[in-house]
Write an enzyme that holds these catalytic residues in place. Structure first.
Site, mmCIF file in Angstrom:
data_model
loop_
_atom_site.group_PDB
_atom_site.id
_atom_site.type_symbol
_atom_site.label_atom_id
_atom_site.label_comp_id
_atom_site.label_asym_id
_atom_site.label_seq_id
_atom_site.Cartn_x
_atom_site.Cartn_y
_atom_site.Cartn_z
ATOM 1 C CG PHE A 61 44.059 57.939 22.128
ATOM 2 C CD1 PHE A 61 42.855 57.995 22.971
ATOM 3 C CD2 PHE A 61 45.236 57.775 22.556
ATOM 4 C CE1 PHE A 61 43.266 57.806 24.574
ATOM 5 C CE2 PHE A 61 45.534 57.563 23.674
ATOM 6 C CZ PHE A 61 44.769 57.705 25.151
ATOM 7 C CE LYS A 62 42.919 53.767 26.672
ATOM 8 N NZ LYS A 62 42.130 54.878 26.488
#
Ligand SMILES: *Cc1c(COP(=O)(O)O)cnc(C)c1O
Length: 431
Positions: free
Chosen positions: A106-107
């Site tokens: 998700f980063k």
């Protein structure tokens, strides 16, 4: 819009200066001076908007003084060119899959948004910006990928030799161009210490503009609010009260979700799910914040003993514990429970959760015991192949390796092996 330091609200910076500095001069985290709710119309018709339109409207007030609309649209288009599906797992339980980006973490969203902002701000500047970052795994890959090829920005990533997975190492060391990997003979804490020392070393900072790329940086933290809105858009038609459960380590992700709530997103409750690093679950019951040394777990991206963004959450609620408890609950789970639920969900539904997502699932189910009539969404923060050993050993399945991963596995690793801070310093001064 100004951003103030959480240590002293008289210390203020523009979005641009906050992004370039990372942290305020008094070491406080930057926080937006105001959060104005979006018009109710935005949420009533959100399903008619594209993800890029949603992101533009949501972030506009925070950045518009420093980034003109056309440039912002381009930054958003470069950030969000993959899917964020909400996948039903069972009655009233779904997962928001955040692993469809280039590094399957998700980063990717925060790292790409920050990279594009820094690239925009460095146009016309004579001096390059150097992003210096220590990683224990996922951050490095997302940052490296997000910044690849961005003009005016160099990236130096420190990682502990032999302590990251093979996939993660390849994601850090095979890109080339403006990305350099320093392979440190030590553990993650040694990498982090070297980075912190470099930021305070005036012999370096007199010559170089250094910045960091962790979730302390507002350009990495704030855009994470986008995908809560994308999930809301998909889940709205269920007609139920929505609850998000977020597997949390430094609490940047969940804090961004709570900013989306302040923007008017009709979601009443969040669950912060942690592994046995349970500083926040304890705080939420007794009001005492007691940092501790981190404990190693199978959900290692959440092995944090003093979550840096939790002060932002407290600030959002004016440090009023009772008010915060209305919007947030927090639960902690052991590795044993995490593995057991990975197995149980896989055999019952066929869905493969990674250990971080599994902690999110557990937190959601705990909350739903007393709130059964809610539609719960837990965040899947990484693709199961990123934690292949645990998944294979626990489930006795081999998840299919996706093409983005196969692509890097075939490339050659390039890294600078270093042992001491002095070696890092010389490298920074000479390059
Ligand atoms: C970074 C990370 C987390 C924790 O996110 P925070 O914003 O630090 O709370 C959870 N899961 C995975 C896979 C991560 O990489």
């Amino acid at each position: 819009m100004k951003f103030y330091s959480l240590n002293n609200q008289n210390i203020q910076a523009s979005f641009k200066d906050a992004v370039i500095a990372g942290i305020a001069p008094d070491k406080g985290l930057y926080f937006p001076e105001s959060i104005t709710p979006l018009p109710t119309d935005f949420f009533e018709h959100i399903e008619e908007l594209s993800n890029q339109e949603i992101a533009f409207q949501a972030i506009h007030q925070f950045v518009s003084e420093d980034i003109p609309d056309e440039a912002l649209k381009e930054i958003i288009a470069n950030t969000l060119d993959f899917d964020f599906p909400v996948v039903d797992i069972e009655e009233n339980v779904a997962t928001l899959e955040l692993f469809h980006g280039p590094t399957m973490a998700f980063k990717d969203v925060g790292a790409r948004f920050m990279a594009n902002c820094l690239g925009y701000f460095s146009q016309g500047e004579k001096q390059d910006v150097t992003v210096l970052v220590a990683t224990s795994g996922d951050t490095g890959g997302a940052v490296a990928n997000g910044f690849l090829g961005v003009d005016g920005v160099k990236v130096v990533i420190l990682y502990p030799s032999g302590k990251v997975s093979e996939i993660q190492e390849k994601q850090l060391t095979t890109l080339g161009q403006n990305i350099e990997a320093m392979e440190v003979d030590g553990v993650f804490d040694d990498c982090q210490r070297m980075v912190k020392t470099a930021f305070l070393d005036t012999e370096i900072t007199n010559h170089k503009k250094l910045t960091s790329a962790n979730s302390i940086n507002v350009a990495r933290w704030l855009p994470q609010l986008f995908y809560f809105l994308f999930a809301y858009k998909q889940a709205k038609s269920k007609g139920k009260e929505i609850v998000f459960s977020v597997p949390s380590g430094n609490f940047g992700n969940i804090c961004a979700g709570m900013v989306a709530q302040k923007l008017g997103m009709p979601v009443k409750h969040f669950v912060a799910s942690t592994n046995v690093n349970d500083v926040v679950p304890k705080f939420m019951t007794n009001g005492v914040y007691e940092p501790m040394p981190s404990i190693a777990t199978i959900s290692n991206a959440m092995d944090v003993g003093d979550p840096s963004n939790f002060v932002r959450i407290r600030h959002l609620y004016q440090d009023d514990l009772e008010k915060l408890q209305e919007s947030l609950s927090s639960h902690s789970f052991t590795d044993e429970k995490t593995k057991a639920i990975m197995k149980e969900v896989h055999s019952r539904t066929g869905y493969v959760m990674d250990p971080h997502g599994a902690v999110g699932y557990l937190g959601l189910k705990e909350h739903q015991k007393s709130h059964p009539d809610t539609y719960g969404i837990f965040l899947e923060t990484a693709h199961p192949v990123k934690f292949l050993d645990v998944v294979e050993e626990t489930l006795d399945v081999s998840p299919k390796i996706p093409p983005q991963i196969i692509k890097v596995m075939d490339k050659d690793k390039k890294s600078h092996a270093i042992t001491t801070y002095e070696e890092l310093k010389q490298h920074l001064l000479n390059n």
